[in-house]
Design a protein around this motif. Structure first.
Motif: not given
Length: 138
Positions: A16, A18-19, A22-23, A51, A54-55
């Motif tokens: 989360s 890492s997401a 990105i978000q 996000s 990815w997540n």
């Protein structure tokens, strides 16, 4: 069993984060460069979609290790976002436009809300009775 669940939550948290990078990064790009008018809703929506993609991918494979039908799991995840997204976009727009809150503060609040709600939805709805059912390959 308790250690396994703690480790699952840690993995979910790390994916989360890492997401979230990105978000938050894509939100900044959309908010400052592409739309550059401070429009929260569209910037938030687009960054949320990135996000989610990815997540979902990483949590499906590594966190919950579910041997389940991928389209069904995606549909259940989608069901969560059918409710979460309009509420968070509308709420975010209200907070930024009506109350004058900072876009990035609202983005952070929505990200934390999404993290908490999505974990419980994933564990108890999307992957219910399917957690750790994926056969291990050795």
């Amino acid at each position: 069993m308790k250690t396994k669940e703690i480790w699952r939550f840690i993995k979910f948290t790390l994916f989360s984060i890492s997401a979230g990078v990105i978000q938050f990064g894509s939100f900044a790009l959309f908010n400052e460069v592409i739309f550059h008018d401070g429009e929260f809703g569209l910037s938030y929506f687009l960054s949320l979609v990135l996000s989610i993609l990815w997540n979902f991918t990483f949590n499906f494979k590594f966190t919950f290790k579910a041997a389940t039908n991928v389209p069904k799991a995606m549909a259940l995840a989608f069901l969560f976002y059918v409710f979460f997204t309009p509420i968070s976009v509308f709420g975010g727009n209200c907070l930024t436009k009506e109350c004058g809150w900072n876009n990035y503060l609202v983005e952070a609040i929505m990200m934390v809300s999404n993290f908490i709600l999505e974990f419980f939805w994933s564990k108890y709805v999307t992957y219910r009775n399917k957690i750790d059912t994926k056969p291990t390959t050795e």
